[in-house]
Write a protein that holds these residues in place. Sequence first.
Motif, short mmCIF file in Angstrom:
data_model
loop_
_atom_site.label_atom_id
_atom_site.label_comp_id
_atom_site.label_asym_id
_atom_site.label_seq_id
_atom_site.Cartn_x
_atom_site.Cartn_y
_atom_site.Cartn_z
N GLY A 232 0.91 -1.26 -0.13
CA GLY A 232 0.07 -0.11 -0.02
C GLY A 232 0.85 1.26 0.07
O GLY A 232 0.57 2.51 -0.72
N LEU A 233 1.89 1.07 0.90
CA LEU A 233 3.06 2.52 0.81
C LEU A 233 3.38 2.71 -0.50
O LEU A 233 3.86 3.91 -0.95
N ALA A 234 3.92 1.35 -1.04
CA ALA A 234 4.45 1.48 -2.68
C ALA A 234 3.68 2.28 -3.48
O ALA A 234 3.94 3.15 -4.21
N LEU B 24 7.41 1.58 6.44
CA LEU B 24 7.46 3.02 6.23
C LEU B 24 8.73 3.45 5.97
O LEU B 24 9.11 4.05 5.09
N VAL B 25 9.85 2.64 6.69
CA VAL B 25 11.06 3.24 6.49
C VAL B 25 11.59 2.47 5.04
O VAL B 25 12.46 3.13 4.47
N ASP B 26 11.28 1.41 4.77
CA ASP B 26 11.78 0.73 3.61
C ASP B 26 11.12 1.81 2.55
O ASP B 26 12.01 2.02 1.34
N THR B 27 10.03 2.39 2.54
CA THR B 27 9.27 3.11 1.50
C THR B 27 10.13 4.38 1.40
O THR B 27 10.61 4.76 0.51
N VAL B 28 10.29 4.83 2.66
CA VAL B 28 10.91 6.42 2.96
C VAL B 28 12.39 6.27 2.02
O VAL B 28 12.96 7.18 1.52
N ASN B 29 13.03 5.31 2.65
CA ASN B 29 14.70 5.11 2.23
C ASN B 29 14.56 5.08 0.75
O ASN B 29 15.74 5.36 0.04
N ALA B 30 13.78 4.50 0.08
CA ALA B 30 14.05 4.42 -1.43
C ALA B 30 13.76 5.54 -2.19
O ALA B 30 13.97 5.60 -3.33
#
Length: 581
Positions: free
Chosen positions: A9-11, A406-412
């Motif tokens: 969903g975040l992606a 959320l961290v994985d999405t923001v870090n990308a």
Amino acid sequence: MKSALWRAGLALALVCGIGLLPWLSRTDPALTVLKARAQDREPTPEVLAAVRDQLGLDRGPLPLLGQWLTGLVRGDAGRSWISGAEVAPDVLQALSVSLLLMAVACLAAVCTAAAVCARTLYRGGRRRPGGTGSAVLAALPEFLTASVLATVVGVHLGWLPALGWYGPRWTVLPALALGLPAGAVLGRLLDDLLPGAFAEPWARAAAARGLPGRRIARQALRRCVPALLPNAALFVVGLTGGAVAVEQIFDIPGLGRTTLQAALAQDLPVLQAGTLALLLLGAAASGAARLTARLLIGPALRDGALSTLHRPTPPAHRTLPLVLGAALLATVALGLPRDPLTVTTDERLQPPSAQHPFGTDALGRDLLARVAHGTLDTLLLALAVSAAALLAGVLLGLLPRLSGPLVDTVNAVPPVLAALLVTAVAGGGPSTPALAVTAVAWAPLATHTAALLQQERATLHFTATRALGAGRRHLLRRELVPAVLPPVVRHALLRLPGVALALASLGFLGLGAQPPSPEWGQLLAENQPYAERAPWAVLAPAALLALLGALAVTAAGGLRRPRPGPRTVEVPVTAAQAPAR
């Protein structure tokens, strides 16, 4: 399953937000695409209408986004709005280039981290105050390191090629520019954990049995590495998508450069495909990090059989932070009375002298005045952003199920792309760099907090305290936060120079303060072309940045967990548990 859905969903939300970027920024996508295709062509209404009709812009953003997602299911990422070529082959080729560069940079980072913590390993965990060299290395900006390596090693000495991408030899210099600062940060974090590992009962028992020190050191590394693997995964994605400046200096056709160029030209198919590739890479890296951590630690995390790594550390230098702080304050005090904007063309690129202690720049402006005036703006804003990132990182790190995806999405998301998104939503201005950097700066701190929290919950003293009936608030206030907070604060201080540079660099790209503002990043960027002819023009702001890094690390040495004394665990007793009178 819930975590996978949350990540998906975040992606999807991020990719959809990027698809709406031209409309959110209230600009005409047809005009931007026309300028990227042919700058000399007149943007007449007829020409713009033809571009809109060709790209289907008249239908609005939602139909375009639905068409792109539908094609993605079939393996078709669309065609570039600028070149008309298929997006998928170009993005995959850029990704392969970035992955190769990332692999060599990771090797350089591992070697650098090993050199940083070699003394602690050799001394069996007995750590001495110091480490200012690694702090300076971690504070150096990547594009400055890349420029120095390209100029000195590539051009003057001719040892390695400094431009292009034609084989393995072309990967060495850019990999060093990326890997040296990342390795210094990871080495500092690892060096912070090693004394606790060597103080654990198994290490003392192994030393008493006469086992070789090398074997104990290997096991100590195995004990500490799992706490750093999540941050290492963040570095992997950052080295792939955030290496924009290094890729531009060495003319490398990597994914970060491709994504940035697509963002500036509003080439949405390329931008969306590049961001999706970074998201998938981030998910794969974080999954591999979690799996490796479980393999290294084994069932200890489940059984609560660990001991805490965060023990009292030796006293840090007391005089060195004062000396470094005095040097920084003296530079600011000497430069503030000077005018940073006065242009003297007959004194261009003058070397340091009594009249100009730091020399002059290409316009004859006094560098001491510009560095001093830029210190106040850059440093104060960096402190505010670092404090906000630390608070958000700790709070979200205490909720790993929420913060992990959320961290994985923001870090990308590279900081430059985040700044473009912030500019599109909130508009440009001096606050844009602060919002953009804060939006991504909390991710490493949250990852570090979550990793330390996971291991701290598996310690013997935590299990015993919980078995005695301690509540969640007591465990959080008396056991978890005192163990996790000091190393995370030291981590935030170690990243303070990088935050300052990121703020100034975004301002130089036109997403914040404009020239002639004397911010550090602008000083470095505008004087970089004269590094060979007038090296003092670059060394002055770089030296202040390195001084800030050394000051941050030495000051962080005083942030230690208090030395525990004898105390009892206060457990509330219910009426049913109270002894009979």
